[in-house]
Design a protein around this motif. Structure first.
Motif, mmCIF file in Angstrom:
data_model
loop_
_atom_site.group_PDB
_atom_site.id
_atom_site.type_symbol
_atom_site.label_atom_id
_atom_site.label_comp_id
_atom_site.label_asym_id
_atom_site.label_seq_id
_atom_site.Cartn_x
_atom_site.Cartn_y
_atom_site.Cartn_z
ATOM 1 N N VAL A 17 0.842 -1.204 0.000
ATOM 2 C CA VAL A 17 0.000 0.000 0.000
ATOM 3 C C VAL A 17 0.873 1.248 0.000
ATOM 4 N N ALA A 18 1.865 1.297 0.866
ATOM 5 C CA ALA A 18 2.704 2.495 1.008
ATOM 6 C C ALA A 18 3.574 2.745 -0.222
ATOM 7 N N GLU A 19 4.229 1.711 -0.723
ATOM 8 C CA GLU A 19 5.222 1.914 -1.775
ATOM 9 C C GLU A 19 4.690 1.737 -3.192
ATOM 10 N N LEU A 20 3.695 0.874 -3.366
ATOM 11 C CA LEU A 20 3.171 0.635 -4.714
ATOM 12 C C LEU A 20 1.913 1.455 -4.969
ATOM 13 N N TRP A 21 0.935 1.333 -4.106
ATOM 14 C CA TRP A 21 -0.327 2.027 -4.332
ATOM 15 C C TRP A 21 -0.200 3.525 -4.097
ATOM 16 N N ASN A 22 0.505 3.907 -3.031
ATOM 17 C CA ASN A 22 0.619 5.323 -2.677
ATOM 18 C C ASN A 22 2.011 5.878 -2.959
ATOM 19 N N GLY A 23 2.863 5.086 -3.551
ATOM 20 C CA GLY A 23 4.242 5.495 -3.805
ATOM 21 C C GLY A 23 4.435 5.991 -5.221
ATOM 22 N N ASP A 24 5.684 6.220 -5.555
ATOM 23 C CA ASP A 24 6.029 6.812 -6.838
ATOM 24 C C ASP A 24 6.300 5.811 -7.951
ATOM 25 N N GLY A 25 6.699 4.595 -7.617
ATOM 26 C CA GLY A 25 7.132 3.683 -8.667
ATOM 27 C C GLY A 25 6.499 2.319 -8.563
ATOM 28 N N VAL A 26 6.746 1.527 -9.589
ATOM 29 C CA VAL A 26 6.178 0.191 -9.632
ATOM 30 C C VAL A 26 7.244 -0.901 -9.523
ATOM 31 N N ASP A 27 8.511 -0.517 -9.454
ATOM 32 C CA ASP A 27 9.575 -1.516 -9.399
ATOM 33 C C ASP A 27 9.530 -2.373 -8.143
ATOM 34 N N VAL A 28 8.875 -1.891 -7.101
ATOM 35 C CA VAL A 28 8.751 -2.664 -5.871
ATOM 36 C C VAL A 28 7.954 -3.953 -6.100
ATOM 37 N N SER A 55 5.185 -7.891 -14.980
ATOM 38 C CA SER A 55 5.092 -6.774 -15.926
ATOM 39 C C SER A 55 3.642 -6.345 -16.140
ATOM 40 N N SER A 56 2.717 -7.299 -16.153
ATOM 41 C CA SER A 56 1.300 -6.949 -16.305
ATOM 42 C C SER A 56 0.771 -6.218 -15.075
ATOM 43 N N LEU A 57 1.227 -6.641 -13.912
ATOM 44 C CA LEU A 57 0.813 -5.961 -12.687
ATOM 45 C C LEU A 57 1.351 -4.537 -12.670
ATOM 46 N N LYS A 58 2.592 -4.371 -13.091
ATOM 47 C CA LYS A 58 3.168 -3.025 -13.175
ATOM 48 C C LYS A 58 2.380 -2.162 -14.154
ATOM 49 N N ALA A 59 1.996 -2.730 -15.289
ATOM 50 C CA ALA A 59 1.224 -1.986 -16.294
ATOM 51 C C ALA A 59 -0.116 -1.538 -15.723
ATOM 52 N N ALA A 60 -0.763 -2.388 -14.955
ATOM 53 C CA ALA A 60 -2.051 -2.027 -14.350
ATOM 54 C C ALA A 60 -1.880 -0.867 -13.377
ATOM 55 N N HIS A 61 -0.818 -0.901 -12.581
ATOM 56 C CA HIS A 61 -0.578 0.200 -11.639
ATOM 57 C C HIS A 61 -0.197 1.483 -12.368
ATOM 58 N N ARG A 62 0.577 1.371 -13.433
ATOM 59 C CA ARG A 62 0.916 2.571 -14.218
ATOM 60 C C ARG A 62 -0.340 3.202 -14.804
ATOM 61 N N GLU A 63 -1.274 2.355 -15.264
ATOM 62 C CA GLU A 63 -2.524 2.880 -15.832
ATOM 63 C C GLU A 63 -3.261 3.741 -14.808
ATOM 64 N N TRP A 64 -3.393 3.250 -13.595
ATOM 65 C CA TRP A 64 -4.060 4.019 -12.542
ATOM 66 C C TRP A 64 -3.258 5.274 -12.203
ATOM 67 N N ASN A 65 -1.956 5.133 -12.044
ATOM 68 C CA ASN A 65 -1.119 6.278 -11.677
ATOM 69 C C ASN A 65 -1.119 7.358 -12.753
ATOM 70 N N ASP A 66 -1.121 6.962 -14.014
ATOM 71 C CA ASP A 66 -1.133 7.922 -15.114
ATOM 72 C C ASP A 66 -2.491 8.604 -15.265
ATOM 73 N N ALA A 67 -3.551 7.898 -14.924
ATOM 74 C CA ALA A 67 -4.899 8.424 -15.127
ATOM 75 C C ALA A 67 -5.382 9.306 -13.971
ATOM 76 N N PHE A 68 -4.917 9.025 -12.766
ATOM 77 C CA PHE A 68 -5.464 9.721 -11.601
ATOM 78 C C PHE A 68 -4.356 10.435 -10.823
ATOM 79 N N ALA A 69 -4.450 11.755 -10.789
ATOM 80 C CA ALA A 69 -3.508 12.571 -10.022
ATOM 81 C C ALA A 69 -3.845 12.454 -8.540
ATOM 82 N N ALA A 70 -2.832 12.587 -7.719
ATOM 83 C CA ALA A 70 -2.993 12.537 -6.258
ATOM 84 C C ALA A 70 -3.717 11.271 -5.814
#
Length: 148
Positions: A17-28, A55-70
């Motif tokens: 939650v802290a590093e992936l969902w609310n963090g800056d990157g997906v490498d974790v 890689s698919s999980l990272k792509a899913a998180h990038r989609e959310w991070n790119d689409a929703f600010a804050a």
């Protein structure tokens, strides 16, 4: 003092939650998830389940991070039993990027969801996530097809 399996599992989820969902990157993801984990689909998914690779999980998180600010996720309830976690959460943000083909609306979102994780050897080997997609789509001005 030695930590219990439940404490280790809870700490792993809290890190997600802290590093992936609310963090800056997906490498974790590479540290949190086993190389081939099982991503179980949920009945209300309106798109194919994330495949069982990092890689698919990272792509899913990038989609959310790119689409929703804050984008921020707050865990409302957590039950840990041995090597499993069940969590209720609420995610908020502002729609400022394309999400599943939906152009940015500038709308604020607040959507609830559920996550299940099973841990083995310090990494998640199974994951299920369920998001209130009809609520999210409604907040983006899209009428959800609930018939499928």
């Amino acid at each position: 003092m030695v930590r219990t399996d439940a404490e280790d599992c809870e700490a792993l989820f809290e890190r997600e939650v802290a590093e992936l969902w609310n963090g800056d990157g997906v490498d974790v993801v590479d540290e949190l998830y086993a190389p081939e984990f099982v991503a179980s689909p949920t009945p209300d998914d309106d798109w194919p389940a994330v495949s069982t690779d990092r890689s698919s999980l990272k792509a899913a998180h990038r989609e959310w991070n790119d689409a929703f600010a804050a984008l921020e996720t707050e865990v409302d309830g957590l039950v840990v039993d041995g090597h499993t976690v069940h969590a209720q959460w609420r995610r908020t943000g502002r729609h400022e990027g394309t999400f599943r083909g939906i152009a940015p609306t500038g709308n604020d979102i607040a959507v609830s969801g559920y996550s299940y994780r099973r841990e083995r050897g310090g990494q998640f080997v199974e994951a299920t996530d369920q998001t209130e997609m009809p609520t999210l789509l409604s907040q983006l001005g899209v009428e959800a097809d609930l018939e499928h």
